[in-house]
Design a protein around this motif. Structure first.
Motif, PDB file in Angstrom:
ATOM      1  N   VAL A   1       0.806  -1.504   0.197  1.00  0.00           N
ATOM      2  CA  VAL A   1      -0.120  -0.500  -0.099  1.00  0.00           C
ATOM      3  C   VAL A   1       0.616   1.002  -0.264  1.00  0.00           C
ATOM      4  O   VAL A   1       0.594   2.049  -0.434  1.00  0.00           O
ATOM      5  CB  VAL A   1      -1.005  -0.214   0.994  1.00  0.00           C
ATOM      6  N   GLN A   2       2.394   1.320   0.197  1.00  0.00           N
ATOM      7  CA  GLN A   2       3.389   2.066   0.550  1.00  0.00           C
ATOM      8  C   GLN A   2       3.500   3.085  -0.811  1.00  0.00           C
ATOM      9  O   GLN A   2       3.920   3.358  -1.522  1.00  0.00           O
ATOM     10  CB  GLN A   2       4.337   2.323   1.022  1.00  0.00           C
ATOM     11  N   PHE A   3       3.036   1.491  -2.422  1.00  0.00           N
ATOM     12  CA  PHE A   3       3.627   2.412  -3.598  1.00  0.00           C
ATOM     13  C   PHE A   3       2.459   3.392  -4.428  1.00  0.00           C
ATOM     14  O   PHE A   3       1.209   2.754  -4.195  1.00  0.00           O
ATOM     15  CB  PHE A   3       3.935   1.505  -4.203  1.00  0.00           C
ATOM     16  N   GLY A   4       2.952   4.379  -4.724  1.00  0.00           N
ATOM     17  CA  GLY A   4       2.426   4.917  -4.941  1.00  0.00           C
ATOM     18  C   GLY A   4       2.569   5.468  -5.934  1.00  0.00           C
ATOM     19  O   GLY A   4       3.753   5.355  -6.531  1.00  0.00           O
ATOM     20  N   PRO A   5       2.346   6.775  -6.425  1.00  0.00           N
ATOM     21  CA  PRO A   5       3.593   7.003  -7.888  1.00  0.00           C
ATOM     22  C   PRO A   5       4.556   7.510  -7.826  1.00  0.00           C
ATOM     23  O   PRO A   5       5.493   6.951  -9.266  1.00  0.00           O
ATOM     24  CB  PRO A   5       2.602   7.991  -8.340  1.00  0.00           C
ATOM     25  N   ARG A   6       5.288   8.719  -7.055  1.00  0.00           N
ATOM     26  CA  ARG A   6       6.306   8.127  -6.185  1.00  0.00           C
ATOM     27  C   ARG A   6       7.529   7.027  -6.327  1.00  0.00           C
ATOM     28  O   ARG A   6       8.788   7.303  -7.249  1.00  0.00           O
ATOM     29  CB  ARG A   6       6.505   9.472  -6.028  1.00  0.00           C
ATOM     30  N   GLU A   7       6.807   5.407  -6.136  1.00  0.00           N
ATOM     31  CA  GLU A   7       7.786   4.803  -5.734  1.00  0.00           C
ATOM     32  C   GLU A   7       8.065   4.458  -6.897  1.00  0.00           C
ATOM     33  O   GLU A   7       9.047   3.741  -7.744  1.00  0.00           O
ATOM     34  CB  GLU A   7       6.716   4.548  -4.317  1.00  0.00           C
TER      35      GLU A   7
ATOM     36  N   LEU B   1      -4.104  10.435 -19.238  1.00  0.00           N
ATOM     37  CA  LEU B   1      -4.467  11.993 -18.796  1.00  0.00           C
ATOM     38  C   LEU B   1      -4.906  12.756 -18.885  1.00  0.00           C
ATOM     39  O   LEU B   1      -6.631  13.180 -18.339  1.00  0.00           O
ATOM     40  CB  LEU B   1      -2.874  12.229 -17.598  1.00  0.00           C
ATOM     41  N   ASN B   2      -5.206  13.189 -20.503  1.00  0.00           N
ATOM     42  CA  ASN B   2      -5.778  14.139 -20.645  1.00  0.00           C
ATOM     43  C   ASN B   2      -6.789  14.238 -22.332  1.00  0.00           C
ATOM     44  O   ASN B   2      -7.647  14.914 -22.971  1.00  0.00           O
ATOM     45  CB  ASN B   2      -5.770  15.680 -20.831  1.00  0.00           C
TER      46      ASN B   2
ATOM     47  N   ASN C   1       2.982   7.156 -16.858  1.00  0.00           N
ATOM     48  CA  ASN C   1       1.745   7.728 -15.674  1.00  0.00           C
ATOM     49  C   ASN C   1       2.875   7.960 -14.765  1.00  0.00           C
ATOM     50  O   ASN C   1       1.754   9.346 -14.078  1.00  0.00           O
ATOM     51  CB  ASN C   1       1.256   6.140 -15.834  1.00  0.00           C
TER      52      ASN C   1
ATOM     53  N   GLN D   1       1.890  11.575 -12.184  1.00  0.00           N
ATOM     54  CA  GLN D   1       1.093  11.606 -11.696  1.00  0.00           C
ATOM     55  C   GLN D   1       1.585  12.465 -10.903  1.00  0.00           C
ATOM     56  O   GLN D   1       1.076  13.420  -9.518  1.00  0.00           O
ATOM     57  CB  GLN D   1       0.695  10.565 -11.159  1.00  0.00           C
TER      58      GLN D   1
ATOM     59  N   THR E   1       2.182  15.991 -10.304  1.00  0.00           N
ATOM     60  CA  THR E   1       0.294  15.586  -9.852  1.00  0.00           C
ATOM     61  C   THR E   1       0.071  16.510  -8.563  1.00  0.00           C
ATOM     62  O   THR E   1       0.484  17.824  -7.766  1.00  0.00           O
ATOM     63  CB  THR E   1      -0.830  15.734 -10.298  1.00  0.00           C
ATOM     64  N   ILE E   2       0.844  15.395  -7.932  1.00  0.00           N
ATOM     65  CA  ILE E   2       1.126  15.785  -6.544  1.00  0.00           C
ATOM     66  C   ILE E   2       2.043  16.176  -5.775  1.00  0.00           C
ATOM     67  O   ILE E   2       1.695  16.861  -4.279  1.00  0.00           O
ATOM     68  CB  ILE E   2       1.499  13.868  -5.944  1.00  0.00           C
TER      69      ILE E   2
ATOM     70  N   ASP F   1       3.833  19.081  -7.097  1.00  0.00           N
ATOM     71  CA  ASP F   1       2.568  20.388  -7.499  1.00  0.00           C
ATOM     72  C   ASP F   1       3.279  21.131  -6.889  1.00  0.00           C
ATOM     73  O   ASP F   1       3.402  22.492  -6.989  1.00  0.00           O
ATOM     74  CB  ASP F   1       1.219  20.320  -6.340  1.00  0.00           C
TER      75      ASP F   1
ATOM     76  N   GLU G   1       8.156  17.899  -2.291  1.00  0.00           N
ATOM     77  CA  GLU G   1       7.108  17.289  -2.342  1.00  0.00           C
ATOM     78  C   GLU G   1       7.294  15.838  -3.172  1.00  0.00           C
ATOM     79  O   GLU G   1       7.031  15.207  -3.247  1.00  0.00           O
ATOM     80  CB  GLU G   1       5.713  17.379  -2.403  1.00  0.00           C
TER      81      GLU G   1
ATOM     82  N   LEU H   1      -9.607  10.975 -15.873  1.00  0.00           N
ATOM     83  CA  LEU H   1     -10.138  12.225 -15.537  1.00  0.00           C
ATOM     84  C   LEU H   1     -11.411  12.177 -16.411  1.00  0.00           C
ATOM     85  O   LEU H   1     -10.704  11.658 -17.527  1.00  0.00           O
ATOM     86  CB  LEU H   1      -9.344  12.672 -16.262  1.00  0.00           C
TER      87      LEU H   1
ATOM     88  N   LYS I   1      -6.270  19.038  -5.320  1.00  0.00           N
ATOM     89  CA  LYS I   1      -4.614  18.286  -6.475  1.00  0.00           C
ATOM     90  C   LYS I   1      -5.353  17.194  -7.442  1.00  0.00           C
ATOM     91  O   LYS I   1      -5.385  16.627  -6.127  1.00  0.00           O
ATOM     92  CB  LYS I   1      -3.579  18.339  -6.204  1.00  0.00           C
ATOM     93  N   THR I   2      -5.904  16.915  -8.565  1.00  0.00           N
ATOM     94  CA  THR I   2      -6.402  15.958  -8.629  1.00  0.00           C
ATOM     95  C   THR I   2      -5.657  14.941  -9.000  1.00  0.00           C
ATOM     96  O   THR I   2      -4.629  15.259  -9.833  1.00  0.00           O
ATOM     97  CB  THR I   2      -7.486  16.273  -9.985  1.00  0.00           C
ATOM     98  N   VAL I   3      -5.321  13.436  -8.821  1.00  0.00           N
ATOM     99  CA  VAL I   3      -4.600  12.690  -8.618  1.00  0.00           C
ATOM    100  C   VAL I   3      -5.355  11.833  -9.667  1.00  0.00           C
ATOM    101  O   VAL I   3      -5.788  10.829  -8.510  1.00  0.00           O
ATOM    102  CB  VAL I   3      -3.870  12.228  -7.888  1.00  0.00           C
TER     103      VAL I   3
ATOM    104  N   ALA J   1      -7.118   2.428  -2.442  1.00  0.00           N
ATOM    105  CA  ALA J   1      -5.659   1.653  -2.244  1.00  0.00           C
ATOM    106  C   ALA J   1      -4.711   2.487  -1.538  1.00  0.00           C
ATOM    107  O   ALA J   1      -3.842   3.349  -0.873  1.00  0.00           O
ATOM    108  CB  ALA J   1      -5.299   0.445  -2.956  1.00  0.00           C
TER     109      ALA J   1
ATOM    110  N   GLY K   1      -3.655   4.424   1.216  1.00  0.00           N
ATOM    111  CA  GLY K   1      -1.387   4.431   1.547  1.00  0.00           C
ATOM    112  C   GLY K   1      -1.295   5.782   1.660  1.00  0.00           C
ATOM    113  O   GLY K   1       0.250   6.214   1.720  1.00  0.00           O
TER     114      GLY K   1
ATOM    115  N   GLN L   1      -1.647   8.298  -1.035  1.00  0.00           N
ATOM    116  CA  GLN L   1      -1.239   9.317  -1.464  1.00  0.00           C
ATOM    117  C   GLN L   1      -1.902  10.298  -2.235  1.00  0.00           C
ATOM    118  O   GLN L   1      -1.331  11.300  -2.960  1.00  0.00           O
ATOM    119  CB  GLN L   1      -1.273   8.314  -3.419  1.00  0.00           C
TER     120      GLN L   1
END
Lengths: 498, 322
Positions: free
Chosen positions: A140-146, A187-188, A449, A453, A456-457, A459, A464, B156, B176-178, B188, B192, B194
């Motif tokens: 669960v610790q794995f997000g975009p930055r990881e 994304l867009n 991706n 992401q 965005t996080i 920002d 950060e 999105l 901030k939309t992710v 999840a 976590g 995020q």
């Protein structure tokens, strides 16, 4: 940590004759599908999904996990015997596996891949059983930055499998990433290189592209040489499982590859192919004789094969405990659980301990049964060397046409297969390696991706962006692997001078 | 030559077999195109539908997954096949609503398709982690005004994102939309750390129970199934009369326009079972189900979604001008 009562109930559920029968059926079906290029584990499981509607959860999982494990292993058989990976997971195995086969040690090569696969499967199942709830916290610790850190690390792998020329390897890795930018921007929704065709909205499909790249180009190269002569003695026909002594010598490679496979499996979305590449490159990096990798050495088969089967149990961690599939194949498994009326997520472990243990034990049973079934299968595969390449390669090719078309009902995908084949042919003729290209192609979407992401996080804030302990640890490990050699050699020189 | 063959030959000579051929539908396996990958909620309900249709019609109904490409390749593959009832389409909000509203598509859902029914449904809810400082929706609003919070959505332009946008508009917030790709991955990601807050579905609570806390249901009116999933949680419409929060998520079966009426009628009859309690009780807990049956009724349902989302997408500057 082990719940003995649940363990006992679970073994009772598994020993049921129907469950055992389905488990073996799953292995046989998975092996066949894995061997055929173009049909991979996700498709194999999806095909069997409707049959699980009327089964209970444990027999259903026994069938599907049997298919999953065997399909990943099966891919290595065609990789070794024909030089065409049956699945993406087996691409890394082609390098050494097929070379060993061609040098007349086919039976041995097939034995190494079977032994590696079984050990990888068993070790990761053991990990899963002992520490799955803890591993869920890790996943669960794995997000975009990881993910971004992992993808950057993964691209360093390209350098190690670049082939003879580093610039050429980097160029191929870059080409692979570039090709994944085709299609709709996720994304867009902007159209990128779609050439006005909605068929390209999805981008270049992974399986037809990779099968074309490897299988089609093999056919074209083979066609040029008409009948390639393969040296073989009768010894190459005898399948031999490596002895304990041989495996003991490789215990470091085996252990590390099992860990790498399990960890890569746990990270959501990263499948067996990535695990195999990572393990291969790590084994090569640690080796005292890295130059021998790619020439047909046992370690070059054992490392990726151990790792890709280890991803199976790993991928189940986020699938079962978070409801987020750990690999494309696990996504279909998740569906099978939902059909059973189960809701994978943090509560599943406490609510259904019997099922969870049945899954773990099932994985053990699958790997043990796969050893016997695999031995029969590779006995046939070893005989394939008697069949002229000019017969076998086009046959495999035809099968992959049928496979690609039947899965998607799309002629466009057949077109991709052919075009990728021509691309692969040109690449090989010019002396470039296709492996970095395929790594770039597998990692490209994750890289893009996760980078976007992460931005965005963050920002706009650099702190950060790097506010990720796991990510920083990965970057540090990467820096260390890159800088270690120069530092060590300078130190050696320094000591020599004094 | 027996009598039946004689009559058949006679009919053929009179050119009457056209009608007879349709009367025999289905006589071969049917393909059921799903524009999502195998394993997700939409795929599972589609597979359950396919199985029910297969039982009723007596021929195999094979599910083919064609994910990606903004659902356009899957949709077009149905339109490229003949309108003979052998290719069915699993329509969904992206293929019949969001994508045609936001970009140029080579098809028009209500013109090129005949929708037969709607089953799978969803309503969105706003979630935070269970250890979040925001215990209530009001505290969350306060917090979101002080600091730009990270908002997790699946994709999105998809309904959860539109719900978040509507929330931001109505309450004067900025996020901030992710986009984390799927609803489970979004939750999840929330667990976590995020993102600070996420839009999930009302039924998502069944998978993540203790780890997440629902703040509010992002809908105007209460639907029957809310109480089963999130008992006691208010909707935006209930808590703040006058604030707008609509969700329109439905999916079901459609065939290509021009499919003979006899086949449409047979499909409608064959799908009746999907509205029964016996069928609905088999649907996974984490999936909401809202049954609408009949061509007219389903068309009206889809039109209501277009009416809801068009102004919303227009406000975002995303509405595609035809």
């Amino acid at each position: 940590m082990l719940d003995i009562a649940a363990l006992t109930t679970a073994s009772g559920l598994l020993i049921d004759p129907l469950t055992m029968g389905l488990l073996i059926l799953g292995i046989v079906v998975g092996l066949v599908i894995g061997i055929l290029p173009g049909l991979g584990p996700p498709i194999a499981i999806a095909l069997a999904l409707p049959f699980t509607f009327h089964l209970d959860a444990v027999p259903a999982m026994a069938l599907l996990l049997g298919i999953y494990s065997a399909a990943i292993y099966g891919g290595s058989i065609s990789a070794i015997a024909v030089g065409i990976p049956g699945t993406g997971a087996a691409i890394a195995t082609v390098l050494d596996g097929h070379n060993m086969y061609k040098s007349g040690r086919g039976g041995e090569a097939l034995g190494f891949s079977l032994a590696g696969s079984i050990i990888g499967g068993l070790v990761s199942a053991l990990f899963l059983m002992l520490v799955a709830p803890l591993l869920a916290g890790f996943a669960v610790q794995f997000g975009p930055r990881e993910y971004l850190a992992i993808s950057v690390f993964g691209l360093a792998v390209v350098v190690r499998v670049a082939g003879k020329s580093l610039p050429k390897g980097l160029l191929m890795g870059g080409l692979g990433i570039f090709l994944t930018t085709w299609g709709l921007d996720e994304l867009n929704g902007t159209e990128r290189y779609t050439f006005g065709s909605y068929h390209l909205y999805e981008g270049l499909p992974l399986v037809p592209f990779l099968v074309g790249l490897f299988a089609m180009s093999e056919v074209l190269i083979g066609a040029e040489r008409a009948a390639r002569k393969v040296d073989f003695s009768n010894t190459s026909l005898t399948v031999r499982l490596p002895g304990l002594k041989t495996l003991g010598r490789m215990k470091d490679v085996i252990f590390r590859s099992s860990i790498i496979g399990t960890v890569i499996g746990i990270i959501p979305g990263e499948g067996a192919a990535v695990g195999a590449f990572f393990a291969y490159s790590e084994a090569k990096r640690r080796s005292k004789t890295p130059e021998r990798y790619g020439t047909g050495i046992p370690e070059g088969i054992v490392a990726p094969e151990t790792a890709n089967n280890a991803t199976v149990a790993g991928a189940l961690v986020p699938t079962l405990t978070l409801g987020v599939p750990g690999s494309p194949a696990a996504a279909v498994l998740l569906g099978a659980l939902l059909i059973q009326g189960l809701t994978p997520g943090p509560k599943l472990f406490s609510e259904e301990p019997d099922l969870m243990y049945a899954i773990f034990l099932g994985l053990f049973a699958i790997n043990i049964a796969m050893m016997f079934i695999g031995l029969v299968a590779i006995r046939f595969a070893a005989q394939l060397i008697r069949v002229p390449t000019s017969v076998i390669v086009p046959t495999v090719m035809l099968l992959s046409f049928v496979g690609i078309y039947s899965v998607s009902n799309s002629f466009f995908n057949v077109g991709v297969l052919l075009s990728a084949g021509i691309l692969g042919y040109v690449i090989r003729k010019l002396g470039y390696s296709m492996v970095p290209l395929s790594i770039g192609f597998v990692l490209g979407p994750i890289l893009e991706n996760s980078l976007r992401q992460s931005l965005t996080i963050a920002d706009g804030s650099v702190t950060e962006f790097f506010d990720t302990p796991i990510g920083l640890a990965i970057y540090a490990a990467l820096a260390l692997t890159i800088l270690w050699e120069p530092i060590a050699s300078r130190r050696r020189r320094a000591t020599e001078e004094t | 030559m027996n009598v039946i063959k004689l009559i058949a030959a006679g009919l053929a000579a009179l050119g009457l077999t056209g009608g007879a051929a349709f009367a025999e539908w289905p006589e071969k396996p049917i393909t059921y195109i799903v524009s999502f990958g195998a394993g997700g909620n939409a795929d599972i309900v589609a597979r359950m539908n396919a199985e029910a249709l297969s039982n009723a019609l007596g021929v195999p109904v094979n599910v083919i997954n064609k994910p990606g490409g903004a659902h356009i390749p899957a949709t077009m593959s149905v339109l490229e096949a003949p309108a003979d009832g052998y290719t069915l389409f699993n329509w969904s909000p992206p293929s019949f609503m969001i994508v045609p509203l936001t970009r140029k598509t080579p098809y028009e859902p209500l013109k090129d398709f005949i929708p037969l029914y709607a089953g799978i449904s969803a309503s969105n809810a706003l979630y935070v982690r269970s250890d979040s400082p925001y215990k209530t929706f009001e505290e969350f609003i306060e917090g979101a005004k002080e600091k730009k919070l990270g908002m997790g959505v699946n994709n999105l332009g998809a309904p959860p994102n539109l719900s978040a946008v509507q929330l931001a508009n109505e309450f004067g917030l900025e996020f901030k939309t992710v986009a984390l790709k799927t609803v489970p991955a979004t939750l999840a990601g929330l667990i976590g750390g995020q993102v600070d807050v996420a839009v999930g579905q009302v039924a998502s609570i069944h998978a993540y129970g203790d780890e997440i806390r629902p703040l509010i249901i992002l809908d105007n009116q209460r639907k029957d199934y809310f109480e089963k999933d999130l008992p006691g949680i208010r909707t935006v419409g209930e808590a703040f009369p006058g604030k707008n929060a609509g969700t329109w998520v439905h999916g079901g079966l459609a065939v290509k326009s021009g499919t003979p009426q006899a086949i449409v009628d047979k499909l409608l009859a064959a799908s009746e079972f999907m509205g029964t309690q016996e069928f609905i009780s088999q649907i996974p807990k984490a999936v909401s189900y809202d049954w609408t049956h009949g061509v007219e009724q389903t068309t009206a349902l889809i039109q209501s979604g277009i009416d809801l989302y068009s102004p919303l997408l227009d406000g975002l500057g995303l509405l595609h001008s035809r």
